[in-house]
Design a protein around this motif. Structure first.
Motif, PDB file in Angstrom:
ATOM      1  N   VAL A  44      34.910  38.694  36.632  1.00 31.52           N
ATOM      2  CA  VAL A  44      36.193  38.314  37.233  1.00 31.52           C
ATOM      3  C   VAL A  44      37.285  39.182  36.609  1.00 31.52           C
ATOM      4  O   VAL A  44      37.563  39.086  35.418  1.00 31.52           O
ATOM      5  N   GLY A  45      37.894  40.019  37.425  1.00 29.90           N
ATOM      6  CA  GLY A  45      38.953  40.900  36.946  1.00 29.90           C
ATOM      7  C   GLY A  45      38.559  42.357  37.079  1.00 29.90           C
ATOM      8  O   GLY A  45      37.624  42.808  36.403  1.00 29.90           O
ATOM      9  N   GLY A  46      39.251  43.092  37.940  1.00 30.36           N
ATOM     10  CA  GLY A  46      38.924  44.490  38.185  1.00 30.36           C
ATOM     11  C   GLY A  46      39.882  45.455  37.520  1.00 30.36           C
ATOM     12  O   GLY A  46      40.208  46.503  38.086  1.00 30.36           O
ATOM     13  N   GLY A  47      40.339  45.108  36.318  1.00 31.68           N
ATOM     14  CA  GLY A  47      41.154  46.038  35.544  1.00 31.68           C
ATOM     15  C   GLY A  47      40.304  47.168  35.004  1.00 31.68           C
ATOM     16  O   GLY A  47      39.163  47.370  35.422  1.00 31.68           O
ATOM     17  N   ALA A  48      40.857  47.914  34.052  1.00 32.62           N
ATOM     18  CA  ALA A  48      40.148  49.083  33.533  1.00 32.62           C
ATOM     19  C   ALA A  48      38.773  48.710  33.000  1.00 32.62           C
ATOM     20  O   ALA A  48      37.763  49.317  33.371  1.00 32.62           O
ATOM     21  N   GLY A  49      38.702  47.692  32.140  1.00 32.27           N
ATOM     22  CA  GLY A  49      37.427  47.311  31.552  1.00 32.27           C
ATOM     23  C   GLY A  49      36.487  46.664  32.549  1.00 32.27           C
ATOM     24  O   GLY A  49      35.299  46.987  32.606  1.00 32.27           O
ATOM     25  N   GLY A  50      37.007  45.734  33.351  1.00 28.75           N
ATOM     26  CA  GLY A  50      36.168  45.028  34.306  1.00 28.75           C
ATOM     27  C   GLY A  50      35.538  45.949  35.325  1.00 28.75           C
ATOM     28  O   GLY A  50      34.349  45.836  35.649  1.00 28.75           O
ATOM     29  N   LEU A  51      36.322  46.893  35.855  1.00 29.90           N
ATOM     30  CA  LEU A  51      35.794  47.802  36.862  1.00 29.90           C
ATOM     31  C   LEU A  51      34.790  48.783  36.257  1.00 29.90           C
ATOM     32  O   LEU A  51      33.777  49.112  36.888  1.00 29.90           O
ATOM     33  N   GLU A  52      35.059  49.244  35.042  1.00 24.88           N
ATOM     34  CA  GLU A  52      34.087  50.113  34.377  1.00 24.88           C
ATOM     35  C   GLU A  52      32.768  49.373  34.171  1.00 24.88           C
ATOM     36  O   GLU A  52      31.685  49.942  34.378  1.00 24.88           O
ATOM     37  N   ASP A  73      38.321  39.859  42.302  1.00 25.56           N
ATOM     38  CA  ASP A  73      39.692  40.207  41.944  1.00 25.56           C
ATOM     39  C   ASP A  73      40.605  39.786  43.086  1.00 25.56           C
ATOM     40  O   ASP A  73      40.217  39.840  44.258  1.00 25.56           O
ATOM     41  N   ARG A  74      41.829  39.388  42.742  1.00 26.02           N
ATOM     42  CA  ARG A  74      42.766  38.921  43.766  1.00 26.02           C
ATOM     43  C   ARG A  74      43.348  40.059  44.583  1.00 26.02           C
ATOM     44  O   ARG A  74      43.875  39.852  45.677  1.00 26.02           O
ATOM     45  N   SER A  75      43.306  41.283  44.064  1.00 19.22           N
ATOM     46  CA  SER A  75      43.842  42.447  44.765  1.00 19.22           C
ATOM     47  C   SER A  75      42.713  43.226  45.422  1.00 19.22           C
ATOM     48  O   SER A  75      41.584  43.237  44.919  1.00 19.22           O
ATOM     49  N   PRO A  76      42.982  43.929  46.529  1.00 15.82           N
ATOM     50  CA  PRO A  76      41.938  44.755  47.143  1.00 15.82           C
ATOM     51  C   PRO A  76      41.786  46.131  46.506  1.00 15.82           C
ATOM     52  O   PRO A  76      40.834  46.846  46.804  1.00 15.82           O
ATOM     53  N   THR A  77      42.732  46.496  45.625  1.00 17.15           N
ATOM     54  CA  THR A  77      42.709  47.836  45.049  1.00 17.15           C
ATOM     55  C   THR A  77      42.920  47.801  43.538  1.00 17.15           C
ATOM     56  O   THR A  77      43.470  46.851  42.986  1.00 17.15           O
ATOM     57  N   HIS A  78      42.499  48.876  42.885  1.00 19.89           N
ATOM     58  CA  HIS A  78      42.631  49.029  41.437  1.00 19.89           C
ATOM     59  C   HIS A  78      43.518  50.218  41.123  1.00 19.89           C
ATOM     60  O   HIS A  78      43.452  51.259  41.780  1.00 19.89           O
ATOM     61  N   ILE A  79      44.367  50.045  40.123  1.00 22.46           N
ATOM     62  CA  ILE A  79      45.106  51.168  39.547  1.00 22.46           C
ATOM     63  C   ILE A  79      45.122  50.956  38.036  1.00 22.46           C
ATOM     64  O   ILE A  79      45.187  49.824  37.551  1.00 22.46           O
ATOM     65  N   TRP A  80      45.026  52.038  37.291  1.00 12.71           N
ATOM     66  CA  TRP A  80      45.021  51.953  35.833  1.00 12.71           C
ATOM     67  C   TRP A  80      46.378  51.448  35.374  1.00 12.71           C
ATOM     68  O   TRP A  80      47.405  52.086  35.617  1.00 12.71           O
TER      69      TRP A  80
END
Length: 473
Positions: A44-52, A73-80
């Motif tokens: 749960v969570g697509g931030g830098a660590g979660g997505l990696e 993740d609540r957002s459809p997209t990731h940005i660092w």
């Protein structure tokens, strides 16, 4: 960071019982799973660590059908997230740096579920995900329950306003792309109004724009330098009546005795000198007591004009973590042990800013930095594979390689520490800027591999040659 290739056999996870005691608490009863079904891993969570983490798990376990890997993740997209201050200043177009979770999932063999975490049923081993709606409020996806065998929480942190009157209403946080874009639009609008005599006038009779940045950590300091560059670019693109240094005033306000309190005194002192060379007003020892629509008030009685105010003074864990029935720290972070498992539930891991992980060497907790999330993601990739193989879990040890602060096109400063050089070294200028840029490139490497990272670097370099240095619309 490269993805490990090849297949290897894995033993099923040992069955849970309601009588065993692991990591300080009872192990929950596993939800029914069909014989031969894949082990279910939810991050749960697509931030830098979660997505990696999900990218590597998908490439290894998802591709070979050893586990079912899902990102929520609540957002459809990731940005660092460290790039958000550049988005706010307009020096970066988020559309060219955002990554679609659905596309990443397709390329790297995991599933993406959009929605916000609202709760966990540990007895049934399911996570509750809120409904997803579009911009008009129409439901796109219903509220759902997602079953798990291994759950990893990596939902990051949110801005902490410390109950300062007016802060939440009148100051803009930089937690999301939407917030950063809102600030950028308001900044350009304020400059255009001043250019055409519709804004506030300074004591010298000239049009003036004041930007107050509350909090002099890395985000606040980096934003102040980027804004100074933005003022110069806007002047070049037509706001000729505004002097980029004299008429666009940038104020950094810090409650502590110096800026960058988490870094060394030398880094703080050198950064202060650089900011003042850029005509950035630095106020230290000034505790903010109120934020109004056009000013910031401090405990010492200062009244600092502000057409725009950014709040970068602190972070806290998302409130949902306190509702999960897991031990949390004073900041609301999930308390985890050396294996990054929750003290109350060995099937739940947490890392990054939302976790209070022990840093034994310093007798404190691991700091909320991008390098810590990256190291923990790498650790959990190995730990989860060991868990599926029925092997003992390793213990995480944080290695502090130092900190860097970017001052945009003007300079960068920082310190290298620990295992990287065997001691501590202050760096600035070109070398510091190169190393700061390399941090983002390492993140891209972890998501796309070496070839993808190379192509991404070339693409953005080419785009920078045909686009203005600041997003102007």
């Amino acid at each position: 960071m490269s993805n490990t290739q090849g297949k290897e056999e894995s033993a099923p996870t040992p069955a849970s019982t309601d009588t065993s005691i692991i990591a300080g608490g009872p192990q929950p009863i596993a939800a029914p799973r069909a014989a031969g079904a894949l082990h279910r891993i939810i991050v749960v969570g697509g931030g830098a660590g979660g997505l990696e983490l999900v990218t590597r798990l998908g490439d290894k376990l998802g591709k070979s059908r050893q586990a079912q890997v899902t990102l929520v993740d609540r957002s459809p997209t990731h940005i660092w997230k460290p790039l958000l201050h550049e988005v706010a200043a307009g020096s970066m177009d988020p559309n060219t740096h955002q990554l679609e979770y659905v596309a990443q999932a397709r390329w790297h063999h995991f599933e993406f579920q959009q929605g916000e975490l609202t709760g966990i049923d540990r007895a049934r081993k399911v996570v509750h995900v809120a409904a997803c709606v579009d911009q008009d409020g129409d439901e796109l996806l219903p509220a759902r329950e997602l079953p798990y065998d291994t759950l990893v929480l990596a939902i990051g942190c949110v801005t902490h306003f410390f109950s300062v009157p007016g802060a939440a209403e009148h100051a803009i946080a930089l937690d999301t792309v939407a917030q950063a874009e809102r600030f950028r639009r308001k900044l350009i609008a304020a400059c255009v109004r001043a250019q055409n005599g519709k804004g506030r006038m300074g004591e010298d009779g000239r049009p003036r724009v004041d930007v107050a940045i509350i909090g002099a950590g890395a985000t606040g300091v980096e934003l102040s330098a980027e804004l100074r560059n933005t003022a110069h670019v806007l002047n070049a693109y037509g706001l000729h009546q505004l002097d980029p240094r004299r008429d666009v005033r940038i104020h950094v306000i810090e409650a502590g005795p110096r800026i960058l309190p988490a870094l060394s005194e030398r880094v703080s002192a050198e950064t202060t000198k650089l900011l003042r060379k850029l005509d950035v007003d630095v106020f230290t020892g000034e505790r903010v007591t109120e934020v109004t629509h056009d000013a910031v008030l401090t405990a010492s009685g200062k009244h600092i004009d502000a057409d725009l105010t950014v709040w970068a003074a602190g972070i806290t864990a998302p409130g949902v973590l306190r509702t999960l029935g897991l031990p949390v720290s004073k900041m609301g972070q999930i308390v985890v042990g050396a294996t990054l498992q929750s003290e109350a539930d060995p099937d739940i891991f947490a890392f990054g800013d939302c976790a209070a992980a022990p840093w034994t060497e310093k007798q404190t907790t691991v700091p909320p930095r991008a390098q810590a999330a990256h190291q923990q993601a790498t650790f959990l990739y190995d730990a989860i594979r060991a868990r599926l193989a029925g092997k003992p879990l390793p213990e995480f040890g944080f290695k502090d390689f130092g900190s860097l602060v970017s001052l945009g096109h003007f300079s960068a400063v920082g310190s290298l520490m620990g295992g990287l050089i065997g001691g501590s070294m202050f760096i600035e200028g070109l070398m510091a800027r190169f190393m700061y840029t390399s941090l983002y490139r390492m993140h891209v490497l972890a998501l796309h591999g070496a070839i993808g990272m190379g192509l991404d670097t070339v693409t953005h370099w080419l785009r920078s040659k045909t686009s203005p240095r600041v997003k102007l619309h």
